[in-house]
Design an enzyme around this catalytic site. Structure first.
Site, PDB file in Angstrom:
ATOM      1  N   ASP A  28       0.852  -1.172   0.000  1.00  0.00           N
ATOM      2  CA  ASP A  28       0.000   0.000   0.000  1.00  0.00           C
ATOM      3  C   ASP A  28       0.900   1.239   0.000  1.00  0.00           C
ATOM      4  O   ASP A  28       2.122   1.137   0.185  1.00  0.00           O
ATOM      5  CB  ASP A  28      -0.892  -0.039   1.243  1.00  0.00           C
ATOM      6  CG  ASP A  28      -1.893   1.099   1.285  1.00  0.00           C
ATOM      7  OD1 ASP A  28      -2.360   1.520   0.223  1.00  0.00           O
ATOM      8  OD2 ASP A  28      -2.194   1.563   2.397  1.00  0.00           O
ATOM      9  N   ASP A  30      -0.554   5.079   0.941  1.00  0.00           N
ATOM     10  CA  ASP A  30      -1.009   6.015   1.975  1.00  0.00           C
ATOM     11  C   ASP A  30      -1.058   5.311   3.337  1.00  0.00           C
ATOM     12  O   ASP A  30      -1.642   4.229   3.466  1.00  0.00           O
ATOM     13  CB  ASP A  30      -2.390   6.565   1.621  1.00  0.00           C
ATOM     14  CG  ASP A  30      -2.351   7.442   0.385  1.00  0.00           C
ATOM     15  OD1 ASP A  30      -2.059   8.639   0.527  1.00  0.00           O
ATOM     16  OD2 ASP A  30      -2.578   6.917  -0.720  1.00  0.00           O
ATOM     17  N   LYS A 223      -8.527  -2.854  -3.472  1.00  0.00           N
ATOM     18  CA  LYS A 223      -8.349  -3.813  -2.375  1.00  0.00           C
ATOM     19  C   LYS A 223      -9.573  -3.776  -1.466  1.00  0.00           C
ATOM     20  O   LYS A 223     -10.094  -2.691  -1.212  1.00  0.00           O
ATOM     21  CB  LYS A 223      -7.091  -3.452  -1.567  1.00  0.00           C
ATOM     22  CG  LYS A 223      -5.792  -3.562  -2.336  1.00  0.00           C
ATOM     23  CD  LYS A 223      -4.635  -2.952  -1.542  1.00  0.00           C
ATOM     24  CE  LYS A 223      -4.840  -1.451  -1.346  1.00  0.00           C
ATOM     25  NZ  LYS A 223      -3.744  -0.808  -0.594  1.00  0.00           N
ATOM     26  N   ASP A 249      -1.395  -0.748   5.912  1.00  0.00           N
ATOM     27  CA  ASP A 249      -1.715  -0.174   7.225  1.00  0.00           C
ATOM     28  C   ASP A 249      -3.171  -0.367   7.614  1.00  0.00           C
ATOM     29  O   ASP A 249      -3.594   0.106   8.668  1.00  0.00           O
ATOM     30  CB  ASP A 249      -1.389   1.326   7.238  1.00  0.00           C
ATOM     31  CG  ASP A 249      -2.340   2.125   6.353  1.00  0.00           C
ATOM     32  OD1 ASP A 249      -2.496   1.752   5.173  1.00  0.00           O
ATOM     33  OD2 ASP A 249      -2.919   3.108   6.844  1.00  0.00           O
TER      34      ASP A 249
END
Length: 310
Positions: A28, A30, A223, A249
């Site tokens: 990922d 961000d 996702k 995250d």
């Protein structure tokens, strides 16, 4: 299911086994490399260390508001040289999917202007709106949501100007049994500051999915969409999913995606999930194999000495 292990609490033997257990990294962006408020300290060092250890890096984002070019420029600001082909962006994933099924026809789209631009540049015919204020009466509403356009796909992603008429119009198109419903980003909550979340696109997409009765027929290309996983596995010819490490995250989007695909998973606590939330998670589909405070721990794990701060 065993509780996830912090990567810096692994024994030397466990560390060696972990580092040697994967060849490709999907990550990922961000919350892992940066947040809306700041860059994650030494995150770039973690990825540099992975590359020095022969790992292939690919970034899979649900953030469709930022274009691929904007991502690349942001990477450059933290010292990372990332190529366009290393980034999986919801709009590009949707293009890959539509081309894969040889889609022909008109698309009704609820998304940001940059997202729409990417699809138009790829040659797809789009319909959107209403984009102007409508009066609060049924006649005005009806004029803006009913038409006879031959729409064959509805796409919903992030739209900061999302409105009730847009949702109603999309729902009406989906009455046609052959009209596809495709969603990009699925995040139900978006972390925008420490302790502050806003409603994400997934919550609005769920309304459309439920209203149209498409619970088992919605194509998800963000996702943790199964269809996105199929695209990535096919594109990279991944025949051993267990030798892929997914880093993220978010428990549902990132870890859920990785586990669904059969990848190993690493959660970093630098973005949308706290240690308390991780330890409180009971759904085995969302529990990672490993966790770390941030990507700086990956650099440390791989023997990269912290850089001196001037």
């Amino acid at each position: 299911m065993a509780k996830p292990q912090h990567i810096l609490q692994l024994s030397e033997e466990q560390r060696s086994s972990f580092v040697g257990s994967f060849d490709r990294v999907l990550s990922d962006i961000d919350g892992v490399l940066w947040t809306m408020e700041h860059n994650v300290p030494r995150a770039a060092d973690g990825y540099a260390a992975l590359e020095r250890n022969g790992k292939h890096l690919t970034f899979v984002t649900n953030n469709s508001v930022r274009t691929v070019d904007q991502c690349i420029r942001r990477f450059a600001k933290i010292g990372m040289q990332v190529q366009p082909e290393q980034i999986w962006h919801p709009a590009q994933s949707i293009i890959n999917y539509l081309r894969g099924i040889n889609f022909q026809g008109l698309i009704y789209i609820i998304a940001s202007p940059p997202f729409k631009a990417v699809l138009r540049e790829a040659g797809f015919q789009l319909l959107d709106g209403p984009n102007a204020f409508i009066e609060d009466n049924f006649e005005s509403l009806a004029k803006n949501i009913f038409d006879k356009e031959p729409v064959r796909a509805v796409i919903i992603d992030v739209d900061f100007n999302l409105s009730s008429p847009k949702m109603l119009r999309a729902h009406l198109y989906l009455r046609h049994p052959e009209c596809l419903l495709i969603e990009g980003a699925t995040d139900r909550l978006l972390p925008v500051a420490k302790g502050v979340n806003i409603i994400g696109p997934g919550a609005f997409a769920s309304i459309l999915v439920e209203a149209s009765g498409r619970q088992d027929r919605c194509i998800t290309l963000g996702k943790p969409g199964r269809e996105l996983g199929h695209l990535i596995v096919e594109h990279y010819k991944i025949d051993q999913p267990s030798r892929v490490l997914m880093i993220g995250d978010m428990l549902a989007q990132d870890i859920g995606f990785g586990r669904q695909c059969g990848f190993q998973t690493l959660l970093v606590l630098s973005g949308g999930c706290t240690r308390e939330q991780l330890l409180a998670e009971t759904d085995p589909r969302h529990i990672p194999d490993f966790y770390a405070d941030s990507m700086a721990d990956v650099a440390q794990l791989l023997g990269e000495a912290p850089k001196a701060h001037v």
